[in-house]
Every structure is written in structure tokens, then in C-alpha cells.
Design an enzyme around this catalytic site. Structure first.
Site, PDB file in Angstrom:
ATOM      1  N   SER A  34      -5.415   0.193  -9.276  1.00 57.35           N
ATOM      2  CA  SER A  34      -5.766   1.021  -8.280  1.00 57.35           C
ATOM      3  C   SER A  34      -5.820   2.451  -8.875  1.00 57.35           C
ATOM      4  CB  SER A  34      -5.035   1.211  -7.089  1.00 57.35           C
ATOM      5  OG  SER A  34      -3.569   1.558  -7.503  1.00 57.35           O
ATOM      6  N   LEU A  35      -6.439   3.539  -8.163  1.00 55.39           N
ATOM      7  CA  LEU A  35      -6.809   4.983  -8.854  1.00 55.39           C
ATOM      8  C   LEU A  35      -5.470   5.676  -8.121  1.00 55.39           C
ATOM      9  CD1 LEU A  35     -10.470   5.088  -9.366  1.00 55.39           C
ATOM     10  CD2 LEU A  35      -8.876   4.775 -11.035  1.00 55.39           C
ATOM     11  N   TYR A  40     -19.090  -0.593 -13.086  1.00 49.19           N
ATOM     12  CA  TYR A  40     -18.621   0.695 -13.750  1.00 49.19           C
ATOM     13  C   TYR A  40     -17.572   0.507 -14.640  1.00 49.19           C
ATOM     14  CZ  TYR A  40     -15.247   0.078 -10.045  1.00 49.19           C
ATOM     15  OH  TYR A  40     -14.612  -0.631  -8.877  1.00 49.19           O
ATOM     16  N   CYS A  59      22.070  -8.238  13.355  1.00 46.08           N
ATOM     17  CA  CYS A  59      20.727  -7.740  13.813  1.00 46.08           C
ATOM     18  C   CYS A  59      19.715  -8.533  13.159  1.00 46.08           C
ATOM     19  CB  CYS A  59      20.532  -6.357  12.954  1.00 46.08           C
ATOM     20  SG  CYS A  59      19.024  -5.509  13.896  1.00 46.08           S
ATOM     21  N   CYS A  69      20.745   1.199  12.970  1.00 46.58           N
ATOM     22  CA  CYS A  69      21.305   0.073  13.596  1.00 46.58           C
ATOM     23  C   CYS A  69      22.542  -0.234  12.672  1.00 46.58           C
ATOM     24  CB  CYS A  69      20.582  -1.100  13.636  1.00 46.58           C
ATOM     25  SG  CYS A  69      21.362  -2.605  14.166  1.00 46.58           S
ATOM     26  N   ASP A  96     -10.498   0.849   1.286  1.00 47.28           N
ATOM     27  CA  ASP A  96      -9.849   0.641   0.212  1.00 47.28           C
ATOM     28  C   ASP A  96      -9.337   2.042  -0.469  1.00 47.28           C
ATOM     29  OD1 ASP A  96      -9.508  -1.898  -0.210  1.00 47.28           O
ATOM     30  OD2 ASP A  96     -10.943  -2.244  -1.663  1.00 47.28           O
ATOM     31  N   ALA A  97      -9.990   3.037  -0.488  1.00 41.83           N
ATOM     32  CA  ALA A  97      -9.597   4.426  -0.747  1.00 41.83           C
ATOM     33  C   ALA A  97      -8.615   4.974  -0.069  1.00 41.83           C
ATOM     34  CB  ALA A  97     -11.090   5.373  -0.772  1.00 41.83           C
ATOM     35  N   ASP A  98      -8.606   5.120   1.222  1.00 44.69           N
ATOM     36  CA  ASP A  98      -7.741   5.466   2.119  1.00 44.69           C
ATOM     37  C   ASP A  98      -6.423   4.753   1.864  1.00 44.69           C
ATOM     38  OD1 ASP A  98      -9.098   7.224   3.382  1.00 44.69           O
ATOM     39  OD2 ASP A  98      -9.828   5.832   5.066  1.00 44.69           O
ATOM     40  N   CYS A 140      19.341  -6.072  18.615  1.00 43.91           N
ATOM     41  CA  CYS A 140      20.685  -6.727  18.778  1.00 43.91           C
ATOM     42  C   CYS A 140      21.747  -5.818  19.569  1.00 43.91           C
ATOM     43  CB  CYS A 140      21.164  -6.873  17.222  1.00 43.91           C
ATOM     44  SG  CYS A 140      21.944  -5.376  16.348  1.00 43.91           S
ATOM     45  N   LYS A 153     -17.451   7.362  -5.748  1.00 48.48           N
ATOM     46  CA  LYS A 153     -16.438   6.192  -5.664  1.00 48.48           C
ATOM     47  C   LYS A 153     -16.984   5.465  -4.209  1.00 48.48           C
ATOM     48  CE  LYS A 153     -11.443   5.239  -4.837  1.00 48.48           C
ATOM     49  NZ  LYS A 153     -11.894   4.050  -4.113  1.00 48.48           N
ATOM     50  N   CYS A 203      20.465  -0.550  19.327  1.00 50.18           N
ATOM     51  CA  CYS A 203      19.343  -1.099  18.580  1.00 50.18           C
ATOM     52  C   CYS A 203      18.661  -1.890  19.743  1.00 50.18           C
ATOM     53  CB  CYS A 203      20.073  -1.984  17.506  1.00 50.18           C
ATOM     54  SG  CYS A 203      18.565  -3.115  16.677  1.00 50.18           S
ATOM     55  N   ASP A 222     -17.420   2.929  -1.203  1.00 52.89           N
ATOM     56  CA  ASP A 222     -16.513   2.402  -0.361  1.00 52.89           C
ATOM     57  C   ASP A 222     -16.771   0.899  -0.161  1.00 52.89           C
ATOM     58  OD1 ASP A 222     -14.463   2.178   1.450  1.00 52.89           O
ATOM     59  OD2 ASP A 222     -15.578   3.130   3.054  1.00 52.89           O
ATOM     60  N   ARG A 256     -10.042  -8.392  -6.554  1.00 59.36           N
ATOM     61  CA  ARG A 256      -8.623  -7.688  -7.077  1.00 59.36           C
ATOM     62  C   ARG A 256      -7.405  -8.396  -6.796  1.00 59.36           C
ATOM     63  NH1 ARG A 256      -7.811  -1.391  -6.250  1.00 59.36           N
ATOM     64  NH2 ARG A 256      -7.297  -2.216  -4.057  1.00 59.36           N
ATOM     65  N   LYS A 276     -10.906  12.928  -3.410  1.00 60.56           N
ATOM     66  CA  LYS A 276     -11.401  12.279  -2.101  1.00 60.56           C
ATOM     67  C   LYS A 276     -11.973  13.527  -1.413  1.00 60.56           C
ATOM     68  CE  LYS A 276     -10.463   8.730  -1.256  1.00 60.56           C
ATOM     69  NZ  LYS A 276      -9.340   8.225  -0.788  1.00 60.56           N
ATOM     70  N   GLU A 325     -18.416  10.089 -11.172  1.00 54.78           N
ATOM     71  CA  GLU A 325     -19.165   9.007 -10.576  1.00 54.78           C
ATOM     72  C   GLU A 325     -18.901   8.855  -9.101  1.00 54.78           C
ATOM     73  OE1 GLU A 325     -18.065   4.451 -11.456  1.00 54.78           O
ATOM     74  OE2 GLU A 325     -17.471   5.879 -13.272  1.00 54.78           O
ATOM     75  N   GLU A 372     -17.842  -2.710  -7.728  1.00 53.20           N
ATOM     76  CA  GLU A 372     -17.802  -2.672  -6.566  1.00 53.20           C
ATOM     77  C   GLU A 372     -19.072  -3.265  -5.606  1.00 53.20           C
ATOM     78  OE1 GLU A 372     -14.795  -0.710  -3.795  1.00 53.20           O
ATOM     79  OE2 GLU A 372     -14.880  -1.206  -6.074  1.00 53.20           O
TER      80      GLU A 372
END
Length: 707
Positions: A93-94, A237, A454, A448, A44-46, A433, A129, A430, A131, A150, A325, A127, A185
């Protein structure tokens, strides 16, 4: 330097558009992996970090915002099989920070927004985070009545029975507000994860890739007894809906949650200023390997809840919080094939298919290659990237995994290049098509020229039309759209609303198809019928006009108020001249590129005919003027200029719109009020010439009763 190493501040417009395209592909694939394949390759963090980079680019280049922008989304739609829960307070989200400078900028932005001097106190909580998977628990009169994931931030999955099996989740709490939504979490400790995988292996069942995937898969089981057998834990949290405040501070509110019996993270600390935040980040990072749970960063939140209220929210993230991060990781693997995908706007996007490789606990199997120049080892100006090394099928490539740009190809090992490897030739037709694929002067992207003929473009436009944020028709998702298109049932959006009439009852043809029956067919037709009544902003967004995301669509809807007004304005507008054009670009947040895109789409004969056929099937809802506050500025067009001293420009805009005013970026004869601070220039002069009421900041605050 390659585009994926560029800071947003260093990007030119061409590079920014390339990066937005790449990020969109990454986030779309992540949604498929998580919600359709149940095999997430990103935490989720990524995932949130990808969206943050996307938002930063859009902030700098607002006219490049895509109609399907990930910045207007939080998470993904609820999974089929679970009941839906409408969150009383959205679960957002953050935003992300990756360098210490980002943290300093975060603190500086907050001080500036709140008009705090360098000496005025400003504290934060810091705090780990976790995962894991976000969960919201609703208590009424102290009794747990509902638990939800969520989801997309507005609607989540009902996992109440599963949540009740988690030992850290109390079923009854004492001395709590009559309504209390506790958020936190769900995670799995490393030792419990290892034991679970041993049991899975002994039973001949699939093992989990990492604790986060195990926790997410366990909570989202349709059989709560399976969840009960999994060792899930929960850290609290935050909170959602409340009947009464928990405290005046973030830290005080979390302590209240602890007193109710919830587990809170013991590494949470109150810090003053960026130096203390960074010091605590480093302390937590040093302990990361020894913790019993996975973390991917540290979350900073403004401690004062009144400050949080004033700071408010962007479309998907709070201004008062950010996730700092941990650094990126590297791995080498084989590039097996380069494929070309065609997007909704006709853009040809090269994608690297990789031999799967684990990077920091996440399996990476593809990466976006941006465009022809990137593959050839050149940047947009012809300069070298990767020391001029091109990318070929069969190459041994280094994958760089970081929160803001993942995954990407950082390098190529020429010593391992196969003798028969040949330079990749970018197609000029393309692949879907057969139409010409043209790269216009100044554009890094091949597109294209097939347009509506297409299949790839048509299908992607239909997928966007039924997506969340657009028509969001239950039972008609991406897979169904592809099926119906291939069968010739739906070729354009209007066909969706004539589907039942063209099939008679439609039941016989649908129920004989795999995955369909009488009930599912009936439900689909009812869902389609329910969506005939649609808000104006959702219709504009659903049209898939380039550069018009959800936010931009809302801006246009709020300005024009009705489809009739919007259609007439777009039909008669002439780029760069005329009253209709001036009115369009005067909308705060609408630039020339966005305006031209809207005009072009509405005046293009084939596209306009398709839109007219669609609108004939709909009941488009006008935007109702906000009169809830019955304020003296309701319905007024307000322009802010100069330096405001009591509040920032952003805060002033939010307050004005909350009172029912429309905020414009330019002065015209239709402007009702100009609020001018020190340093007001040409706008003040124009307002004077037009006889527009001009107020000082103090007079404005007095007018709205906010002194």
C-alpha cells in the site's frame, strides 16, 4: 481539541493508545465489510489512510503497538472461492499525505535519507490516484498467463479469466521482457457505471453504491461471463517481477508499458520539488469533477529507480512514494445507539451505531467513541471537547469523513436533542462476562478483569491466533472460531491441535453442521496438521501479547533464535534489572513497555500454562542465521552511533541486516562492532571501556565492501 483532531505530534501516550484502539476497530470493521459482507463502506484509499495514521502513532510510541496492528498488514486475505496466487514481489500500500506540509516533509525525508543537498536534482512523477481495485498481470514470453488481486500483499486471488475480459488488458504483447508483471488499477468510468446501474434496476437486481464498488464486485465474480458483461477498464502504472529492467526511471518504465499497449494515465507529469508537486495536485483537483473516472488523490513517486532501490520499503509501504489525499467531507445523521464491545485485551470500546448516511459516496453506519471521557465531552486532561457537549443516544451528530480519521463525530446539535435523551452511563461491569470493568489511574480505558473467563476476550484471542500473520489456518477463520468456542470445542489455542483426536475422525460431528461436509472437515484437519510446524516469529505474534505486533515479534525471534532461548529469557527476566532484562531492551526497537508486557505474559501462571500446552503440540522452527552473503559481519552484533555522512542511520541498519548482522540500540559486552560517526558520545566511551571494536564509517564501509 478532541483526540481525533490531534496531530500525532501533539498526542500524549494515553491519547495515542486510545487512537490506536479506535483505528484498529475501524480497520477491522472495514475488513469485515469488504471480505465477509461484500459491501465495502471505505475506498482502498481511505482504508490505506487509516493504516497510515496508525503507523505514524506507532512510530512515535513504539511501545504501544498492538499485537494485531494494522501497520503490519496490507489489504486482507484472499476471498474463498478463488485460487491463491503468491506474488513474486509483494504488492504494498502507500503512505498518505493530507496537507501541503506533509508533501514538503516527504520530499525533505527523501533528501535526508539519500544525503542529497538542496541543490542536487530530485524529480518525481505525479499521477491521479484511481479509486479502483489493484491488479497484477503476469506475462511470460509476451503471453498473459496469470492475473491476481492484491489480497494481503503477499497472496492474492487468481482472477485470470476475469482479467482477460477487460478491453485494456492485452493478452499478448511484443518486445517485452520474458517475465513481466504489470500492475495497475481496475476501474469503471462514471458513464458506464450509470448505465450498469440502470440495467441492474431494470432487471430488478441490486444497484451499486459507487463505481469503485462496482469495479471491485465485477472483477471478483466467480463467473467470468458476468465480469465480461461489466464495462471494466485498466490503467497501468507499476510493475512487479521482471527478467530485465524496463528503464532507469519510473516515467521511462511507464512509457515502456504504454509501448506494450497498456493504457496509462494522461495526467501523469514529471515534477521537481514539492512546489511543483503541489501545483500539479491542485491542477488535477480542479479537473476532478470533470474526469470520467473517480480519483481520491494524487500519487508522487521518486522518478530515479536507483534512488527507489536505495530508499527501499517499510513493513507495508515504500519510502519513495506517497499518496496526497483530497480533503474531507461532512454529513449529519442520528445516533441510534451506543454499544460496548470487549476486545482481546479486555478493553471496553464504545461504538456509535448511526442511521446510515452517505458521505462522499461512502455509506457510514458506525463510529468509534473512544472512551468514557470522549462521550462526556472531555479530553484526557479534563478539558472540553466539542465545547463540552456530551454524546447521547438519539442525538443528531455531525460525521466527519477524512482519510486519516474516518468516520468520527465532530459535533452534536443540541437543538435537535430529544427531550427524553439521558446521559450515557459507562458500565463498570463487563457486558460479556459480568466481571468488574476497572479504569486504572492514568488510563483512559475501562478493562474487563475477567481475563480467560471472559468469552469476548477468549474469542478475540482465538481469532487473533488464527489470523493472517499468525497461524493463518485455512478453513478456520473468525466465524469458525466463534462457532467452535460456543460449542465448547475450542477454548484455548492448544485445543485446535487436539481437535481431531478428541473427536476421533471428527468427520461425523463436523459434516452434520451447516457449511461442513466430509471434504471440508478433512481439509480443516489437514490444514491444522500443516500448521504444527510454525516459525518462531509467527508463534510469538500469535500469542497475542499486548504491544507485540508482527514487527516486534520478528525482532524478538531474530534475537533469541529459538523458542527455548526466548522462553528461558522471558522466564528469568526481572523488570528494570538483571542480564536478561538488559539483553531484552538492548534489542533495537524494543522498549520498556513492550519488554514488560512480554515478561508479564510469560510469567503469568494461567497464561503461561496455556502457552505451554500449545507449544507441546507444535514444532517451532528456529530462526536460521542469514549466511547467504557470507559477509564478514554475519552473526555480529553491531551498534551505530553519532552522525553518519555516507548514508543515514536507517539505511546503514538495512544494509547491515541484509549482510546477516544484528543491529542493537545499545552497547554491551556482547557487542562486536561499534560504528561511530562524528558526535559519538557515551556509547563510544562504553565501547572503549568494554574493549569493543570501534570503526569509523569509512572503515565500516571498507569492511563490508561498500565503499
Amino acid at each position: 481539541m478532541s483526540i481525533d483532531l490531534l496531530a500525532v505530534s501533539e498526542m500524549n501516550k494515553e491519547q495515542a493508545e486510545q487512537e490506536l484502539q479506535r483505528l484498529n476497530a475501524l480497520i477491522s470493521q472495514a475488513n469485515i465489510d469488504y471480505h465477509e459482507q461484500d459491501a465495502p463502506q471505505l475506498s482502498d484509499a481511505d482504508y490505506d489512510a487509516l493504516k497510515r495514521r496508525n503507523l505514524e502513532i506507532e512510530t512515535r510510541f513504539p511501545d504501544l503497538k498492538r499485537p494485531d496492528s494494522p501497520s503490519d498488514q496490507v489489504g486482507s486475505a484472499p476471498r474463498e472461492g478463488f485460487g491463491k496466487v503468491q506474488h513474486a514481489v509483494r504488492m504494498l500500500s502507500l503512505g498518505n499525505a493530507f496537507e501541503t506540509e506533509d508533501v514538503s516533509d516527504f520530499v525533505a525525508r527523501i533528501r535526508k535519507y539519500l544525503n542529497l543537498s538542496a541543490t542536487e536534482p530530485l524529480t518525481f512523477t505525479a499521477e491521479p490516484k484511481i479509486d479502483g481495485l489493484s491488479l497484477s498481470l503476469r506475462y511470460e514470453n509476451g503471453v498473459l498467463v496469470q492475473a491476481a488481486t492484491r489480497g494481503d500483499g503477499s497472496v492474492g486471488e487468481n482472477v485470470t479469466q476475469n482479467a482477460k475480459t477487460i478491453s485494456d488488458v492485452p493478452h499478448v504483447i511484443e518486445n517485452a521482457p520474458s517475465i513481466l508483471e504489470v500492475r495497475g488499477e481496475v476501474y469503471m468510468r462514471r458513464t458506464d457505471f450509470e448505465a450498469l446501474n440502470r440495467r441492474q434496476a431494470e432487471a430488478g437486481e441490486k444497484e451499486f453504491a459507487n463505481p469503485r464498488n462496482a469495479a471491485a464486485g465485477s472483477l471478483r465474480q466467480l463467473d467470468s461471463e458476468i465480469t465480461r458483461s461489466r464495462p471494466l477498464r485498466f490503467f497501468a502504472y507499476a510493475w512487479g517481477a521482471l527478467s530485465e529492467a524496463l528503464s532507469e526511471t519510473q516515467s521511462g518504465a511507464v512509457d515502456r508499458l504504454k509501448s506494450f499497449g497498456f493504457s496509462i494515465n494522461p495526467l501523469t507529469k514529471i515534477c521537481t520539488g514539492s512546489s511543483e508537486l503541489i501545483a500539479h495536485y491542485q491542477t488535477i483537483e480542479e479537473q476532478r469533477a470533470t474526469l470520467e473516472y473517480d480519483i481520491d488523490g494524487v500519487v508522487y513517486k521518486v522518478d530515479d529507480l536507483d534512488f527507489q532501490r536505495r530508499l527501499g520499503f517499510r513493513s507495508t509501504t515504500p519510502r519513495w512514494a506517497i499518496a496526497h489525499k483530497f480533503p474531507a467531507e461532512l454529513a449529519w445523521t442520528r445516533l441510534e445507539k451506543i454499544e460496548i464491545q470487549v476486545g482481546r485485551t479486555g478493553a471496553l470500546s464504545p461504538v456509535a451505531r448511526l442511521a446510515p448516511v452517505t458521505v462522499g459516496g461512502v455509506v457510514v453506519s458506525n463510529a468509534t467513541l473512544h472512551n468514557q471521557d470522549y462521550i462526556l465531552g472531555r479530553d484526557s486532561k479534563g478539558g472540553e471537547i466539542r465545547d463540552g457537549k456530551d454524546i447521547r443516544e438519539g442525538d443528531w451528530v455531525q460525521i466527519y469523513r477524512a482519510g486519516d480519521v474516518i468516520p468520527k463525530i465532530a459535533d452534536v446539535d443540541l437543538s435537535k436533542r430529544p427531550d427524553d435523551a439521558v446521559a450515557f452511563v459507562f458500565p463498570n461491569i463487563c457486558p460479556d462476562c459480568g466481571s468488574k470493568a476497572v479504569r486504572e489511574d492514568g488510563d483512559a480505558i475501562h478493562r474487563c478483569t475477567g481475563g480467560l473467563i471472559c468469552p469476548a476476550q477468549a474469542v478475540e484471542k482465538l481469532k487473533h491466533f488464527v489470523s493472517r500473520g499468525a497461524f493463518d489456518i485455512d478453513g478456520l477463520g473468525a466465524k469458525q472460531v466463534e462457532q467452535f468456542y460456543q460449542d465448547g470445542w475450542v477454548k484455548e489455542p492448544a485445543d485446535i491441535f487436539t481437535l481431531k483426536d478428541r473427536f476421533g475422525s471428527g468427520l461425523q460431528q463436523l459434516k452434520n453442521r451447516e457449511g461442513w461436509g466430509d471434504k471440508s472437515a478433512e481439509n480443516l484437519f489437514q490444514s491444522i496438521e500443516d500448521k504444527r510446524k510454525i516459525p518462531l516469529s509467527k508463534l510469538i505474534f500469535a500469542l497475542g501479547i499486548r504491544h507485540l505486533g508482527e514487527s516486534a515479534s520478528s525482532l524478538l525471534a531474530n534475537h533469541y533464535r529459538s523458542w527455548s532461548n526466548f522462553e528461558k529469557a522471558m522466564s528469568k527476566a526481572t523488570p528494570n534489572s538483571g542480564e536478561a532484562w538488559d539483553a531484552l531492551i538492548s534489542i533495537d526497537g524494543v522498549g520498556e513497555v513492550m519488554a514488560n508486557s512480554a515478561i508479564t505474559s510469560m510469567q503469568q501462571e494461567a497464561e503461561r500454562s496455556s502457552i505451554d500446552r500449545l507449544v507441546a503440540q507444535l514444532d517451532v522452527q528456529d530462526v536460521v542465521q542469514n549466511t547467504a552473503n557470507d559477509s564478514p559481519v554475519t552473526g555480529k552484533i553491531v551498534v551505530f552511533t553519532g552522525t553518519l555522512e555516507k548514508m543515514t542511520r536507517a539505511e546503514a541498519k538495512v544494509r547491515a541486516e541484509a549482510l546477516g548482522a544484528k543491529v542493537s540500540g545499545s552497547v554491551s559486552a556482547k557487542t562486536n562492532i561499534l560504528v561511530a560517526g562524528p558526535g559519538a558520545g557515551s556509547k563510544a566511551k562504553k565501547a572503549e571501556d568494554l574493549g569493543v571494536l570501534t570503526l569509523s564509517e569509512e572503515e565500516w564501509l571498507d569492511l563490508i565492501g561498500d565503499l
